[in-house]
Write an enzyme that holds these catalytic residues in place. Structure first.
Site, PDB file in Angstrom:
ATOM      1  N   ARG A   1      35.197 -68.882  27.891  1.00  0.00           N
ATOM      2  CA  ARG A   1      34.321 -69.778  28.657  1.00  0.00           C
ATOM      3  C   ARG A   1      34.183 -71.171  28.007  1.00  0.00           C
ATOM      4  O   ARG A   1      33.658 -71.297  26.905  1.00  0.00           O
ATOM      5  CB  ARG A   1      32.950 -69.139  28.757  1.00  0.00           C
ATOM      6  CG  ARG A   1      32.138 -69.580  29.943  1.00  0.00           C
ATOM      7  CD  ARG A   1      30.870 -68.779  29.974  1.00  0.00           C
ATOM      8  NE  ARG A   1      30.305 -68.747  31.311  1.00  0.00           N
ATOM      9  CZ  ARG A   1      29.449 -67.825  31.732  1.00  0.00           C
ATOM     10  NH1 ARG A   1      29.082 -66.841  30.945  1.00  0.00           N
ATOM     11  NH2 ARG A   1      28.960 -67.876  32.945  1.00  0.00           N
TER      12      ARG A   1
ATOM     13  N   PHE B   1      36.811 -73.053  27.267  1.00  0.00           N
ATOM     14  CA  PHE B   1      38.218 -73.316  26.966  1.00  0.00           C
ATOM     15  C   PHE B   1      38.405 -74.512  26.021  1.00  0.00           C
ATOM     16  O   PHE B   1      39.140 -75.446  26.300  1.00  0.00           O
ATOM     17  CB  PHE B   1      38.954 -73.570  28.296  1.00  0.00           C
ATOM     18  CG  PHE B   1      40.417 -73.263  28.256  1.00  0.00           C
ATOM     19  CD1 PHE B   1      40.868 -71.959  28.171  1.00  0.00           C
ATOM     20  CD2 PHE B   1      41.356 -74.284  28.310  1.00  0.00           C
ATOM     21  CE1 PHE B   1      42.238 -71.680  28.147  1.00  0.00           C
ATOM     22  CE2 PHE B   1      42.724 -74.013  28.284  1.00  0.00           C
ATOM     23  CZ  PHE B   1      43.160 -72.708  28.204  1.00  0.00           C
TER      24      PHE B   1
ATOM     25  N   CYS C   1      26.313 -60.932  30.961  1.00  0.00           N
ATOM     26  CA  CYS C   1      26.511 -61.836  32.097  1.00  0.00           C
ATOM     27  C   CYS C   1      25.270 -62.619  32.489  1.00  0.00           C
ATOM     28  O   CYS C   1      25.352 -63.805  32.789  1.00  0.00           O
ATOM     29  CB  CYS C   1      26.939 -61.052  33.329  1.00  0.00           C
ATOM     30  SG  CYS C   1      28.453 -60.146  33.185  1.00  0.00           S
TER      31      CYS C   1
ATOM     32  N   CYS D   1      26.358 -41.661  24.570  1.00  0.00           N
ATOM     33  CA  CYS D   1      27.576 -41.745  23.755  1.00  0.00           C
ATOM     34  C   CYS D   1      27.373 -41.155  22.370  1.00  0.00           C
ATOM     35  O   CYS D   1      28.344 -40.837  21.683  1.00  0.00           O
ATOM     36  CB  CYS D   1      28.063 -43.181  23.640  1.00  0.00           C
ATOM     37  SG  CYS D   1      27.018 -44.224  22.614  1.00  0.00           S
TER      38      CYS D   1
ATOM     39  N   CYS E   1      30.438 -49.005  24.091  1.00  0.00           N
ATOM     40  CA  CYS E   1      30.747 -49.174  22.670  1.00  0.00           C
ATOM     41  C   CYS E   1      30.943 -47.848  21.945  1.00  0.00           C
ATOM     42  O   CYS E   1      31.669 -47.781  20.975  1.00  0.00           O
ATOM     43  CB  CYS E   1      29.640 -49.973  21.984  1.00  0.00           C
ATOM     44  SG  CYS E   1      28.069 -49.082  21.846  1.00  0.00           S
TER      45      CYS E   1
ATOM     46  N   GLU F   1      31.717 -72.405  33.589  1.00  0.00           N
ATOM     47  CA  GLU F   1      31.810 -72.866  32.208  1.00  0.00           C
ATOM     48  C   GLU F   1      30.879 -74.032  31.849  1.00  0.00           C
ATOM     49  O   GLU F   1      30.394 -74.100  30.716  1.00  0.00           O
ATOM     50  CB  GLU F   1      33.258 -73.276  31.915  1.00  0.00           C
ATOM     51  CG  GLU F   1      34.217 -72.103  31.984  1.00  0.00           C
ATOM     52  CD  GLU F   1      35.658 -72.555  31.900  1.00  0.00           C
ATOM     53  OE1 GLU F   1      36.127 -73.200  32.859  1.00  0.00           O
ATOM     54  OE2 GLU F   1      36.298 -72.295  30.882  1.00  0.00           O
TER      55      GLU F   1
ATOM     56  N   VAL G   1      21.578 -31.907  11.946  1.00  0.00           N
ATOM     57  CA  VAL G   1      21.634 -32.947  12.974  1.00  0.00           C
ATOM     58  C   VAL G   1      20.335 -32.957  13.749  1.00  0.00           C
ATOM     59  O   VAL G   1      19.853 -31.907  14.179  1.00  0.00           O
ATOM     60  CB  VAL G   1      22.795 -32.678  13.964  1.00  0.00           C
ATOM     61  CG1 VAL G   1      22.753 -33.662  15.113  1.00  0.00           C
ATOM     62  CG2 VAL G   1      24.128 -32.777  13.270  1.00  0.00           C
TER      63      VAL G   1
ATOM     64  N   THR H   1      22.503 -39.936  15.080  1.00  0.00           N
ATOM     65  CA  THR H   1      22.805 -41.376  15.082  1.00  0.00           C
ATOM     66  C   THR H   1      23.479 -41.803  13.784  1.00  0.00           C
ATOM     67  O   THR H   1      23.997 -42.916  13.701  1.00  0.00           O
ATOM     68  CB  THR H   1      21.527 -42.222  15.314  1.00  0.00           C
ATOM     69  OG1 THR H   1      20.639 -42.013  14.220  1.00  0.00           O
ATOM     70  CG2 THR H   1      20.847 -41.873  16.615  1.00  0.00           C
TER      71      THR H   1
HETATM   72  C1  LIG Z   1      22.646 -48.299  17.051  1.00  0.00           C
HETATM   73  C2  LIG Z   1      21.962 -47.898  15.788  1.00  0.00           C
HETATM   74  C3  LIG Z   1      20.947 -48.691  15.301  1.00  0.00           C
HETATM   75  C4  LIG Z   1      20.315 -48.359  14.115  1.00  0.00           C
HETATM   76  N1  LIG Z   1      19.337 -49.179  13.660  1.00  0.00           N
HETATM   77  C5  LIG Z   1      18.717 -48.891  12.499  1.00  0.00           C
HETATM   78  C6  LIG Z   1      17.696 -49.730  12.007  1.00  0.00           C
HETATM   79  O1  LIG Z   1      17.318 -50.719  12.630  1.00  0.00           O
HETATM   80  N2  LIG Z   1      17.137 -49.420  10.819  1.00  0.00           N
HETATM   81  C7  LIG Z   1      17.523 -48.323  10.103  1.00  0.00           C
HETATM   82  O2  LIG Z   1      16.983 -48.077   9.056  1.00  0.00           O
HETATM   83  N3  LIG Z   1      18.471 -47.495  10.573  1.00  0.00           N
HETATM   84  C8  LIG Z   1      19.079 -47.745  11.740  1.00  0.00           C
HETATM   85  N4  LIG Z   1      20.051 -46.908  12.209  1.00  0.00           N
HETATM   86  C9  LIG Z   1      20.394 -45.710  11.439  1.00  0.00           C
HETATM   87  C10 LIG Z   1      19.850 -44.384  12.036  1.00  0.00           C
HETATM   88  O3  LIG Z   1      19.329 -44.517  13.283  1.00  0.00           O
HETATM   89  C11 LIG Z   1      18.762 -43.790  11.226  1.00  0.00           C
HETATM   90  O4  LIG Z   1      19.173 -43.598   9.929  1.00  0.00           O
HETATM   91  C12 LIG Z   1      18.219 -42.489  11.839  1.00  0.00           C
HETATM   92  O5  LIG Z   1      16.893 -42.369  11.467  1.00  0.00           O
HETATM   93  C13 LIG Z   1      18.969 -41.219  11.474  1.00  0.00           C
HETATM   94  O6  LIG Z   1      18.329 -40.112  12.088  1.00  0.00           O
HETATM   95  P1  LIG Z   1      19.104 -39.010  12.905  1.00  0.00           P
HETATM   96  O7  LIG Z   1      18.122 -37.963  13.254  1.00  0.00           O
HETATM   97  O8  LIG Z   1      19.839 -39.570  14.017  1.00  0.00           O
HETATM   98  O9  LIG Z   1      20.117 -38.502  11.794  1.00  0.00           O
HETATM   99  P2  LIG Z   1      21.326 -37.529  11.938  1.00  0.00           P
HETATM  100  O10 LIG Z   1      22.557 -38.299  12.238  1.00  0.00           O
HETATM  101  O11 LIG Z   1      21.013 -36.422  12.874  1.00  0.00           O
HETATM  102  O12 LIG Z   1      21.398 -36.997  10.437  1.00  0.00           O
HETATM  103  C14 LIG Z   1      21.635 -37.920   9.416  1.00  0.00           C
HETATM  104  C15 LIG Z   1      21.753 -37.231   8.053  1.00  0.00           C
HETATM  105  O13 LIG Z   1      20.505 -36.739   7.632  1.00  0.00           O
HETATM  106  C16 LIG Z   1      20.611 -35.398   7.208  1.00  0.00           C
HETATM  107  N5  LIG Z   1      19.354 -34.726   7.549  1.00  0.00           N
HETATM  108  C17 LIG Z   1      18.681 -34.825   8.705  1.00  0.00           C
HETATM  109  N6  LIG Z   1      17.539 -34.111   8.631  1.00  0.00           N
HETATM  110  C18 LIG Z   1      17.508 -33.560   7.396  1.00  0.00           C
HETATM  111  C19 LIG Z   1      16.596 -32.714   6.718  1.00  0.00           C
HETATM  112  N7  LIG Z   1      15.484 -32.301   7.298  1.00  0.00           N
HETATM  113  N8  LIG Z   1      16.889 -32.352   5.463  1.00  0.00           N
HETATM  114  C20 LIG Z   1      18.027 -32.760   4.866  1.00  0.00           C
HETATM  115  N9  LIG Z   1      18.925 -33.546   5.466  1.00  0.00           N
HETATM  116  C21 LIG Z   1      18.672 -33.936   6.707  1.00  0.00           C
HETATM  117  C22 LIG Z   1      21.809 -34.853   7.949  1.00  0.00           C
HETATM  118  O14 LIG Z   1      22.420 -33.795   7.266  1.00  0.00           O
HETATM  119  C23 LIG Z   1      22.707 -36.066   8.031  1.00  0.00           C
HETATM  120  O15 LIG Z   1      23.496 -36.169   6.891  1.00  0.00           O
HETATM  121  C24 LIG Z   1      20.696 -47.202  13.403  1.00  0.00           C
HETATM  122  C25 LIG Z   1      21.712 -46.389  13.902  1.00  0.00           C
HETATM  123  C26 LIG Z   1      22.333 -46.732  15.092  1.00  0.00           C
HETATM  124  C27 LIG Z   1      23.424 -45.864  15.616  1.00  0.00           C
HETATM  125  S1  FES Z   2      27.090 -57.133  31.424  1.00  0.00           S
HETATM  126 FE1  FES Z   2      25.254 -57.220  32.542  1.00  0.00          FE
HETATM  127  S2  FES Z   2      25.920 -57.740  34.515  1.00  0.00           S
HETATM  128 FE2  FES Z   2      27.727 -57.863  33.324  1.00  0.00          FE
HETATM  129  S1  FES Z   3      28.228 -46.878  24.979  1.00  0.00           S
HETATM  130 FE1  FES Z   3      27.192 -48.440  23.934  1.00  0.00          FE
HETATM  131  S2  FES Z   3      25.360 -47.450  23.404  1.00  0.00           S
HETATM  132 FE2  FES Z   3      26.524 -45.889  24.211  1.00  0.00          FE
END
Ligand SMILES: Cc1cc2nc3c(=O)[nH]c(=O)nc-3n(C[C@H](O)[C@H](O)[C@H](O)COP(=O)(O)OP(=O)(O)OC[C@H]3O[C@@H](n4cnc5c(N)ncnc54)[C@H](O)[C@@H]3O)c2cc1C
Ligand code: FES
Ligand code: FES
Length: 1343
Positions: A930, A932, A163, A85, A55, A1278, A275, A279
């Site tokens: 699945r 159909f 699956c 990723c 993804c 199916e 960063v 995420t």
């Molecule tokens: C698959 C997926 C699932 C998720 N599920 C949830 C969920 O269930 N609940 C939820 O609330 N969120 C969720 N999120 C959102 C995300 O995970 C959170 O917001 C996460 O905590 C961000 O942290 P990071 O370190 O990855 O941020 P980064 O991407 O590294 O940074 C995010 C931002 O914060 C700023 N930043 C970071 N640290 C500081 C600092 N010390 N001072 C100032 N700015 C700063 C950065 O400049 C940037 O703009 C999800 C995201 C993904 C991709």
């Molecule tokens: S997606 Fe898990 S075995 Fe196909």
């Molecule tokens: S490719 Fe799906 S979580 Fe990374």
């Protein structure tokens, strides 16, 4: 060597940037700051393609790897799973990355995890498999002691499998839980000294002799431990150096390793993004295409990682990862007095359901806070729990504190200047009589963002003589109800000073209604649900606090015990399952529960998918130029900007197509004049990299004249917008006469509508196309269920003879119908530049594009009229049925027809009339999935059967039984039922699930619990097997016998996880009486077996099994001449002797089904029982038990068949209760017209491991051979899918109980599929929904 920040600038010694991958040291060059770890592993010069791209947004876990680093503070090596990723390559500088290739491999021994997963049938298509193993591997490496079963399931929450239905994965890993001490000891983890083994079902030592369990032959997990990759010694001594590295488009990556470095850098680059986990930033840059110039990695800055626990509270650095925070809170909860940690406990609960483990392992507190997402799970809790944020000024170094409550200023706006950063967070301990509670309701419990969440706190005080409890302080914060995490200020003010009693509750609920206002077309939709949730949450909070106070103050006003059901939180029990089947062996292999032939390749990451194949030199990468409007005339296409884009190699439009641009009568390859859906292909761009191709495609400017669009079935019906010649009718008897005759005591009329479903195969669509022999031939590798169609369409588009076009498919990472017809246009688009430029072209769709353009399961609307007697006997059924075909016909007409065929499900109906039409809408063409159409037809019927039961106040099961078809029944398409096993199946199921007792227990539970309700249901099904297009019922195969006695089988079917190659190999092995290991099925190729039908309709083993058998029998007949003269010790000797006698050891086999008057060759019967529990206040639900029973004749391979049943059931469960496609239509005005909102795992939720039934039992009917199937077997893929509707009807049963308790009686009520938490909650009409909706309210649905 990497270029690093100058010594002078950062004050540190210059070091080269390095990384260890699977124990090998690698120097990281400069220039890769834009690259993810996944891109580096899969591409670059490593070619570690075992780690998959599913993804690209952290939502599927296919890319999971383990990262290890040395933590100097704790003096420990830490290991954790991450999504490669989303991990920027340079973020793992100085660390050790272990990918699936570093875990174990076939030559040196599989890791016990790999062995166990393969042996337990936990890998079908295998695309998700490496990710699952890596998550589990990281858990084992992190924990000194074996993890608990709960920890295992928790660690897998971020991994999706489409699956298997997860049960075998859980079973495979359960053996590593605490119960199994043999792991990593001298013993094999799976085979114990006393000869017994770890039972895949129970996870415990057992001597049941479960034949599913195959002892590994070529590998021995016990040897593995010696080869476990150690943490590289160099990294123990090495400090993380500061970094300054560059990337594409001027991107600079800094790594700060001290606070002063960071402050300096941020002062110099005020617009830089910090960063930690990436995420948020990663998603912004990749999916939202935001371009940041400077990224500063702050994860290693010690001052941002400190933790200080003192008497006033706990302070932690902003870079602390969420999994560290979780561990920290768990520790303090153990160590501190209970009253101090009310907030910590709330955070623990909230973090449990925050994303998956891989995300929590990298995502930081600061990242979550500073992103200021309105649906952040933590921000409402920080606000509620009096947390303070410490902000440091980068220029002055001054630190200021701000209460979390005042920090969030607007949509993603916070009280922080660009020269400030978040240093730390301070959380005070709670005081006696201070209570903090978290709330979250999402679509799916695990790994999903919230629809609404909340954090609530009260600090109470006893006053007066009788020590009445008053509110001193209150914080009520919500997420998901406004553009910012919202403080319900009026409510807070109202609460302060009030006595904590029931009248406070009633008044506060009214104040919340005026505090939380959501606009009717607010982004996110679900307005009524969201508002209701705010009241439900407060009600739960009130009860929870009251319950806690009553512990210390027994005189408190109490609630009936049945109300406690509102506050009992969901706990994750361990899943168990039972599989019951007979094995009827035929020859050496047929009938045995053999492991999937590729399983051992898949668990080691060695199994190749289209995107994994090494690309030829000079390969170009393609991206599609897609329409942005649902219906519009193309006025102009301006490609000037894209032509100057980096790496651009060409844009190809309709005018460039060498031969014919029409790939179907109603479908263009590239749109010429008018586009009829968002996502229609206008052209294809090729460039030197995938990223550059996408960037160039984004720069093509298309000018449109907008035309009116049809965006739902109802709009299509109103406008009579149907695909030409798709009107259909099936009839039996005379419905009109029956309705008029007065025979029917009652007649009901109604409508059933159901949403579509995304296939969500884990491997996206993809093709690699190249020319050969100077452009005279075209070859391709494609992820498709129909290589023949690829060959046909590409020869047509390019003007080449079919004999010069070859399509090969090794394996497909899941198809489910989605890669039957809708893959060919993708390959055809890639073939145009490949042919014209005479260069290889690779086109792999990004997940969002794939979901947007490649079609779904059809949404349906059925308008029914049913007549029946007062006893419940059905007499007449009149149905108008419509499916949403989208903008081209594709298979929609056949899908509709199949829905009509299955509209009787298993019921005897004397008079039937079904009229159907395929709606033309301005959406991408919908396609096979699945079942159909059959599930949709059956679901309409089951809906009105349940309605009859409600009308007559009888149980639905009674009504079903009295109307069952019997042996000899004639369907409405004139087929006579033969060998009907329905009654026996039903009876056996009813006994095994102990239905009557389950009913009684559920009723009793419901009488004792006001806010949680349980429901039960049983559903039968009859699935017709055959292609209704007669000419497709044919199959070819090619079998070679070699002189070493091995056999190579090629046939026209495609292996996509369903085990077709394994079953076919079993047929060949039994035919020659040789071991299964002597048979190999390599790939599907149009130059080996011509004109193959698509692999679909569940009948491939029915077709290719006999075709292979035919070829084997021919060879055997030729060998007979030699075999009869001499006796041979082995098949190899016989084959050599035949060779010497110049006997042809190769044969082409062919099979076609005999001409019959019948529509279907036979039926696969099944039935299922489900028991569920719902939370009526939030719509949260879980499935407690499922029992499925199917008649599969004599199974060719019961292990594979059980896997198909479980997988189909869980996929069906997704369809009926979880997966909702949201389109920009009249019901969803906040989405751009014709656009798909739910185009990624972020907001389209397929079932995860936590959604499977707690008890999942599958059994096969015994003793019923199928005379029409190969070796007496039946089709399986199916038929079980629809049985998941038992979960839907059990949910409806539970809602009925809730409505009855509200005094609404047992009157029938509509419930659309999917029955998401929104629909469940809103159907449980009560005092928290009534302020917003009326009793007949139904949430909006895109159909
Ligand atoms: C698959 C997926 C699932 C998720 N599920 C949830 C969920 O269930 N609940 C939820 O609330 N969120 C969720 N999120 C959102 C995300 O995970 C959170 O917001 C996460 O905590 C961000 O942290 P990071 O370190 O990855 O941020 P980064 O991407 O590294 O940074 C995010 C931002 O914060 C700023 N930043 C970071 N640290 C500081 C600092 N010390 N001072 C100032 N700015 C700063 C950065 O400049 C940037 O703009 C999800 C995201 C993904 C991709
Ligand atoms: S997606 Fe898990 S075995 Fe196909
Ligand atoms: S490719 Fe799906 S979580 Fe990374």
């Amino acid at each position: 060597m990497g270029s690093l920040e100058k010594e002078a600038e950062m004050g540190d010694e210059l070091m080269e940037a390095i990384l260890y991958v699977n124990g090998v040291r690698r120097v990281l060059p400069d220039g890769l700051a834009h690259m993810t770890l996944l891109e580096y592993l899969r591409g670059w010069d490593l070619g570690l393609t075992g780690t998959k791209l599913g993804c690209g947004e952290g939502g599927c876990g296919a890319c999971t790897v383990m990262v290890s680093n040395y933590d100097k503070t704790s003096n420990k090596r830490v290991h954790y799973a991450v999504n490669a990723c989303l991990a920027p390559l340079y973020s793992v500088e100085g660390m050790h990355v272990i990918s699936i290739e570093g875990v174990g491999h076939r030559k040196h021994g599989l890791h016990p995890l790999q062995e166990s997963l393969a042996s337990s049938h936990g890998s079908q298509c295998g695309f998700c498999t490496p990710g699952f193993i890596m998550s589990m591997y990281a858990l084992l490496r992190l924990n000194k002691n074996p993890p608990s079963e709960e920890e295992i399931e928790e660690c897998l929450a971020g991994n999706l499998c489409r699956c298997t239905g997860y049960r075998p994965i859980v079973d495979a890993f359960r053996v590593f839980a605490k119960t199994n001490d043999a792991l990593y000891s001298g013993l094999s983890s799976l085979s114990l000294q006393d000869g017994s083994s770890i039972c895949p079902s129970t996870g415990k030592p057992c001597s049941c002799g479960d034949v599913r369990f195959q002892q590994p032959s070529e590998t021995d997990g016990s040897k593995y431990t010696e080869k476990e990759l150690i943490f590289p010694p160099e990294l123990l001594l090495r400090k993380f150096p500061p970094l300054k590295l560059s990337g594409n488009r001027g991107l600079i990556w800094y790594r700060a390793v001290r606070l002063d470095h960071l402050l300096d850098l941020k002062t110099k680059h005020p617009d830089a993004k910090l960063v930690v986990g990436n995420t948020e930033v990663g998603i912004e840059m990749r999916l939202k295409r935001l371009q940041y110039k400077v990224l500063i990695s702050v994860g290693q800055v010690p001052e941002l990682n400190t933790v200080v626990v003192n008497d006033s509270g706990v302070e932690f650095g902003s870079s602390l990862r969420l999994s560290q925070l979780l561990r920290l809170f768990r520790k303090v909860v153990k160590e501190r007095p209970a009253h101090e940690t009310s907030a910590c406990k709330a955070f623990i609960e909230q973090l449990k359901w925050f994303a998956g483990t891989q995300i929590r392992n990298v995502a930081s507190i600061g990242g979550n806070i500073c992103t200021a997402s309105p649906i952040s799970d933590l921000n409402p809790l920080w606000m509620a729990s009096r947390a303070e944020f410490r902000i440091i000024n980068c220029c002055s170094g001054d630190v200021r504190s701000i209460p979390a409550k005042g920090f969030f200023r607007g949509y993603r706006k916070v009280d922080m200047e660009s020269n400030e950063i978040l240093l730390s967070v301070f959380l005070p301990w709670t005081r006696p009589l201070e209570y903090v509670k978290e709330f979250k309701q999402s679509h799916r419990r695990d790994d999903d963002i919230a629809i609404v969440n909340g954090g609530m706190r009260v600090f109470l005080e006893e006053r007066g003589e009788n020590k009445e409890v008053f509110v001193c302080e209150a914080s009520i914060a919500f997420g998901g109800v406004a553009p910012v995490s919202l403080c319900a200020r009026k409510t807070e003010e109202f609460l302060i000073g009030k006595s904590w009693n029931k009248s406070l509750l009633q008044d506060a609920l009214k104040v919340i209604q005026s505090d939380v206002l959501i606009d009717k077309d607010a982004p996110g939709g679900m307005v009524e649900f969201r508002k209701s949730l705010t009241l439900s949450f407060f009600f739960k909070f009130f009860l929870w606090v009251s319950h806690h106070i009553s512990d210390v103050k027994p005189t408190m006003e109490t609630f009936p015990s049945s109300h406690m059901s509102a506050v009992e939180s969901f706990t994750r029990p361990c899943r168990v399952g039972r599989q019951d089947y007979e094995t009827v062996k035929h020859g050496t292999a047929v009938g045995l529960p053999e492991v999937h032939l590729s399983a051992r390749m898949q668990v080691t990451g060695k199994a190749e998918y289209t995107d994994d194949a090494p690309v030829p030199p000079n390969t170009l990468h393609a991206a599609l130029v897609l329409s942005k409007l649902p219906h519009a005339r193309i006025l102009s296409i301006d490609d000037s900007e894209s032509r100057s884009s980096p790496g651009f190699a060409g844009l190809f439009l309709a005018k460039d197509v060498p031969a014919d641009n029409m790939i179907e009568a109603d479908e263009e390859l590239f749109a010429t004049d008018v586009v009829t859906c968002v996502g229609q292909v206008i052209g294809v761009i090729v460039a030197n990299t995938h990223e550059n191709a996408k960037a160039a495609a984004g720069k093509v400017k298309v000018e449109y004249e907008e035309l009116p669009a049809i965006l739902s079935i109802r709009e299509a019906i109103a406008a009579k917008s149907f695909h030409p010649n798709t009107e259909k009718m099936q009839r039996k008897g005379d419905v009109e006469l029956c309705f008029e005759s007065g025979q029917c005591d009652r007649i009901i009329e109604g409508e059933v509508q159901m949403g579509g479903q995304e296939h969500f195969y884990m491997e996206p669509h993809g093709s690699l196309v190249w020319t050969a022999d100077g452009g005279n031939e075209v070859h391709m590798l494609s992820s498709t269920q129909d290589p023949h169609r690829h060959q046909l369409i590409i020869s047509h588009v390019l003007g080449l003879q079919m004999s010069k076009v070859v399509c090969k498919t090794k394996r497909v990472g899941g198809g489910f119908g989605g890669k039957e017809t809708r893959s060919a246009f993708i390959a055809a688009a890639a073939s145009v530049p490949a042919y014209l430029l005479n260069r290889p072209v690779k086109l792999i769709l990004d997940r969002d594009v794939d979901m947007m353009i490649s079609g779904h399961r059809h949404s349906f609307v059925g308008k029914y009229k049913v007549g029946f007697t007062n006893e419940g006997k059905i007499l007449a059924y009149d149905l108008e049925i419509y499916n949403n075909g989208g903008n081209t016909l594709d298979l929609s007409s056949y899908v509709l027809q199949n829905a009509m065929f299955h509209s009787d499900n298993v019921y005897e109906i004397p008079h039937v009339r079904i009229r159907g039409n395929v709606c033309f809408t301005n959406y991408p063409s919908n396609t096979a999935f699945r079942g159909f159409g059959a599930p949709q037809g059956m679901l309409i019927t089951e809906n009105w059967i349940h309605r009859i039961a409600a009308e007559l106040d009888r149980s639905p099961e009674e009504i079903k039984e009295m109307n069952f078809q019997v042996e000899g029944s004639i369907t409405h398409y004139s087929q006579c039922l033969e060998h009907c096993t329905l009654h026996q199946l039903w009876k056996e199921l009813k006994m095994s699930c102990n239905f009557l007792q389950a009913r009684r227990e559920v009723d009793e539970f419901n009488s004792l619990n006001r806010w949680k309700k349980r429901g039960v249901a049983m559903v039968p099904s009859k699935f017709g097997v055959a292609y209704t297009k007669v000419c497709t019922n044919q199959a070819g195969a090619l079998v070679h016998v070699y002189t070493d006695g091995t056999v190579l089988v090629t046939h026209g079917g495609v292996e996509m996880g369903q085990g077709l190659h394994t079953k076919v190999a079993q047929v060949a092995a039994s035919a020659f009486n040789i071991p299964l290991s002597s048979v190999f099925v390599s790939e599907t190729s149009t130059d080996k077996v011509p004109n193959a039908s698509p692999t679909s309709a569940s009948i491939s083993s029915d077709m290719y099994g006999p075709a292979v058998l035919d070829a084997c029998e021919q060879i055997k007949a030729r060998m007979e001449h030699v075999a009869s003269k001499l006796s041979f010790k082995s098949f190899a000797e016989l084959a050599s002797a035949c060779y010497s006698q110049r006997i042809d050891l190769s044969a082409h086999g062919f099979y076609w089904t005999p001409e019959e008057a019948n529509t279907f060759r036979y039926y696969t019967y099944g039935a299922a029982f489900a028991e569920v529990e719902i939370d009526t206040l939030t719509g949260d639900f879980h499935t407690r038990t499922v029992d499925v029973k199917l008649d599969l004749g004599y199974s060719l391979n019961p292990a594979i068949d059980i896997g198909q049943i479980e997988g189909a059931f869980v996929q069906g469960l997704g369809w009926v209760v979880l997966e909702e496609l949201k389109w920009g239509d009249a019901a969803h005005k906040w989405i751009k017209p014709g656009n798909l909102l739910t185009c990624g795992p972020g907001n389209y939720k397929i079932p995860s491991i936590n959604d499977i039934p707690f008890n999942f039992n599958v059994s096969l009917l015994k003793g019923h051979p199928n005379s029409r199937g190969i070796h007496s077997s039946k089709a399986v893929g199916e038929p079980p899918f629809f049985l998941a509707s038992s979960v839907f009807f059990a949910i409806k049963d539970a809602i009925k109980a809730a409505r009855e308790e509200m005094g609404l009686g047992s009157k029938w009520f509509p419930l659309d599929t999917p029955a998401t938490p929104e629909r469940i909650r809103m159907a449980c009409f009560d005092e928290f929904t009534s302020p917003f909706v009326s009793l007949d309210f139904c949430p909006k649905l895109s159909v």
